[in-house]
Design an enzyme around this catalytic site. Structure first.
Site, PDB file in Angstrom:
ATOM      1  N   GLY A 175       0.522  -1.284  -0.100  1.00  0.00           N
ATOM      2  CA  GLY A 175       0.126   0.031   0.152  1.00  0.00           C
ATOM      3  C   GLY A 175       0.485   1.496   0.396  1.00  0.00           C
ATOM      4  O   GLY A 175       1.705   0.946  -0.357  1.00  0.00           O
ATOM      5  N   SER A 176       0.266   2.159   0.857  1.00  0.00           N
ATOM      6  CA  SER A 176       0.931   3.050   1.024  1.00  0.00           C
ATOM      7  C   SER A 176       2.068   4.232   1.708  1.00  0.00           C
ATOM      8  O   SER A 176       2.943   4.754   0.983  1.00  0.00           O
ATOM      9  CB  SER A 176       0.436   4.823   1.001  1.00  0.00           C
ATOM     10  OG  SER A 176      -1.387   4.470   1.260  1.00  0.00           O
TER      11      SER A 176
END
Lengths: 603, 181
Positions: free
Chosen positions: A312-313
């Site tokens: 993810g981020s």
């Protein structure tokens, strides 16, 4: 002289003759006596000589064999596995002798009752229990295992027939579950089964052959033909890079937060970015290696190495570094964030799209990182040719193991080049950390490279073998650092990550007086049918400190925290903050912006 | 038996008074004819010896033993000494081998005991440390994890410049007047 003196021959009287005859008779008697004595002595001597021949020559081999059987025993000296010590020299794993007590009731010379009553207080068990045990079989009853040396001595001193103590070794982990993730455990066959005990088995084991020794009648060892290696035992210890203080602080911070969010599992890792030394590696829930058999097998897996996940981020800074390094994007470029876009008919939107009711409009690269904009990231990475992008992903090591010295490391997964280039959605999802997977340790390594001015080091937990004076005997050889980004790129991305902590998603990781770079991540978990779970997510936070001269990288990963507000910023960042505070205190990192402390007024 | 007490020197000068009598290496000169007479030997010999006795017999200088004899004597003496010392050292060595093994056994037991104590001490220390650390984690213990807010960072003092060295003033001449006259 008296016998051979001749005067009697001249004497002529009868009396004298008689006397002479008598004397002659006496003479012959004494001679025969003499002969007899001589004969007896000779026969005796001959007999002794013959017996000597019989013993020394004829029967010698069998007698020697019998003597050897009585005197010589194969002694397996107590050869402990080498201890493991932590960074400060605290013993983390040590070998202890333990004894198993067997009872053979058919050899008992006393009544079972009497033996049970003597054993009961030593073993802390009731007489009834022991009696029941004794009546269960004739021999080979295992009464107790893992008795310590004192207890075993006390039982041996009772001198009871029919009891047998068998000595074996036992690994003892004084800190119980604190280092279990890294150190692992040893099974009853003395084989390391997880962690370092498994991967460093050859280093931890001392190889000493069983020695043939002779024992005197009283059981004392006759040292005549002992091999020189019998006493020469080295005092080497395996030192690991973990710091038990930081390990405790990490565990405490992790436990509290996991409890609050009822998370499934969580991990904290701290690495020295210059050397790759892991200072702390905690996973929860953990297990007590002293009693590993009581725990679920699943816990023995160091999942930060074995399980890969979509980051993810937290992967966004790496992507930005790739874009900057390849020169398609400059730090001052501005992108338009619509908040929601469709790539190849797949919708992609920002995490805060619904909340904000739209996108952020024109944003700089820094703001994209700062506010973790998915759409912005897609636009940044669109500037790269997909094949080049794929080449970069391969270059930074995705799909490859990091080479950490812990066992069972798996590599993450990336799509094939054809798949990646073939569909525009692949580079787009990869831009915000989805569509591929890596292990937590690899994410730590990549951020370590950002912090280490673009040079990637191999994370490791083994320092080497040191003797009791702290002199190095062997040090683990590490590959040379590999440059993946230029120092300028790494510095620029760090600045963006610092902004994310100062005023962005990572605010909850701020520490007064310190410059900290960080990035949150909240990724949906991949479900078994290939899609994404709605609620199951992995939240993570990666932070680097001190930002002005990066030295440490901290990664926190929490798997499946429960609750609506479970994000990287709310679940993981506070843990990272706690760990960093402990790290600052332990390593004595001076503040970047010292706070002036007002002197209290003197009353 | 008394006849044996005769010098071998007199034996050489006069015919032997008693054939087959012992004429060993006696160094005592025969001075008492009465003893000789009692032994019932021939008169002639007796007279000759009496005449002989009247003269002062001077003890001759002892001739040196032949070299081989001296060598043998020397060899015998030295070999005796060597034998005795060898026997003594053999006994000592044998005693030492037995004793040293006993000693070794004792020391080995001590080593084992010490190793055991070391192990136990190490384990006990670590368990104690762990227990203390765990107790400290309990908020009720009143202890807290060190964090930057309760840490004091001191600015390292600037390196102090060493004071410039003053050149020593020239030693004043104390002697204003010559000491001597």
């Amino acid at each position: 002289m008296a016998i051979s003196f001749p005067p009697f021959h001249n004497l002529r009287s009868r009396n004298a003759t008689e006397k002479g005859q008598h004397l002659r008779g006496e003479q012959s008697t004494s001679r025969s006596r003499l002969l007899a004595v001589w004969g007896i002595l000779m026969v005796g001597g001959m007999g002794l000589a013959l017996n000597l021949v019989r013993l020394q020559i004829i029967q010698a081999p069998t007698l020697r064999q019998r003597a050897q059987n009585q005197q010589v025993t194969a002694l397996q000296p107590f050869v402990p596995r080498r201890p493991i010590i932590d960074r400060q020299g605290n013993v983390v794993a040590i070998d202890e002798p333990a004894h198993t007590l067997y009872a053979h009731p058919f050899l008992f010379k006393q009544s079972q009752q009497a033996i049970a009553s003597q054993l009961a207080p030593i073993l802390n068990r009731s007489e009834q229990e022991l009696l029941q045990l004794f009546s269960s079989d004739d021999s080979g009853i295992r009464v107790e295992y893992a008795l310590n040396e004192e207890t075993a001595d006390r039982i041996a001193n009772l001198g009871l027939d029919g009891l047998e103590l068998e000595r074996q070794q036992q690994r003892f982990y004084p800190q119980q579950d604190l280092f279990a993730t890294v150190v692992g455990y040893v099974n009853t066959e003395r084989q390391g089964q997880a962690g370092l005990e498994y991967s460093q088995q050859s280093i931890l084991e001392r190889s000493i052959e069983p020695v043939q020794i002779s024992r005197a009648g009283d059981g004392a060892i006759i040292p005549d033909d002992l091999p020189g290696s019998f006493l020469r035992q080295d005092d080497l210890q395996l030192q690991i890079t973990l710091d038990s203080r930081l390990q405790r602080a990490s565990r405490l911070a992790l436990e509290q937060q996991m409890q609050q969010f009822s998370a499934k599992r969580g991990a904290v890792m701290v690495m020295d970015v210059r050397t790759g030394e892991i200072l702390s590696m905690v996973t929860e829930p953990s297990y007590d290696p002293n009693q590993y058999y009581r725990f679920d097998m699943d816990l023995f897996r160091t999942w930060v190495l074995t399980d890969s996940y979509e980051p993810g981020s937290t992967f966004k800074p790496i992507n930005v570094a790739i874009a900057l390094e390849s020169g398609t994007v400059s730090p001052n470029d501005v992108f338009y964030d619509e908040g929601w876009i469709e790539v190849d008919s797949w919708p992609i939107q920002n995490a805060d799209y619904n909340e904000r009711g739209g996108g952020r409009g024109s944003v700089s690269v820094q703001e994209i990182v700062q506010y973790s904009s998915n759409v912005g990231m897609v636009h940044i990475m669109e500037s790269l040719d997909p094949a080049d992008y794929y080449g970069w992903l391969e270059k930074i090591g995705l799909g490859q193991p990091t080479g950490i010295d812990l066992p069972f490391e798996s590599q993450g997964q990336i799509k094939s080049l054809e798949q990646f280039v073939g569909s525009p959605v692949e580079p787009a999802t990869t831009a915000f950390g989805h569509g591929f997977s890596l292990t937590a340790i690899q994410l730590l390594q990549l951020h370590g490279a950002l912090a280490n001015q673009g040079e990637m080091v191999v994370p490791h937990v083994v320092r080497g073998l040191y003797n009791s004076e702290g002199q190095a005997y062997w040090r683990s050889k590490l590959p040379a650092p590999r440059r993946i980004f230029s120092p300028q790129t790494a510095q620029t991305v760090l600045g963006m990550m610092e902004a994310a902590v100062q005023d962005g998603t990572g605010e909850s990781a701020q520490i007064l007086g310190y410059r900290i770079a960080g990035k949150t991540g909240t990724a949906q978990k991949v479900s078994s049918d290939g899609g994404y779970h709605d609620y199951a997510r992995i939240t993570s936070f990666v932070s680097i400190l001190p930002a002005e001269s990066p030295r440490y990288v901290v990664l926190v990963v929490i798997d499946e925290p429960q609750g609506e507000d479970a994000y990287g910023s709310t679940v993981a960042a506070p843990i990272a903050r706690g760990v960093m505070e402990a790290l600052i205190a332990i390593e004595g990192i001076p503040p970047s912006q010292p706070q002036v402390v007002e002197e209290p007024p003197i009353e | 038996m008394t006849a044996a007490l005769r010098s071998n020197v007199s034996n050489r000068r006069f015919p032997p008074r008693q054939p087959g009598s012992y004429a060993g290496g006696s160094k005592v000169a025969q001075l008492q004819p009465s003893i000789e007479r009692r032994s019932g030997q021939s008169q002639l010999q007796s007279t000759a010896s009496q005449a002989d006795i009247r003269r002062m017999v001077q003890l001759p200088a002892q001739p040196a033993n032949p070299l081989w004899l001296r060598a043998l004597t020397f060899a015998q003496r030295t070999s005796t000494v060597v034998t005795f010392s060898l026997v003594a050292s053999a006994l000592a060595v044998y005693g030492w081998t037995v004793y040293s093994q006993q000693l070794w056994g004792k020391e080995y037991q001590r080593l084992e005991a010490l190793q055991r104590q070391e192990r136990q001490l190490t384990a006990a220390t670590e368990v104690l440390k762990d227990q203390m650390a765990q107790e400290a984690e309990d908020p009720a213990s009143g202890l807290s994890i060190p964090d930057p807010t309760n840490a004091i960072f001191l600015q390292p003092a600037p390196l102090s410049q060493p004071a410039p060295v003053q050149p020593n003033p020239a030693p004043k001449s104390i002697q204003t007047a010559p000491l001597g006259y």
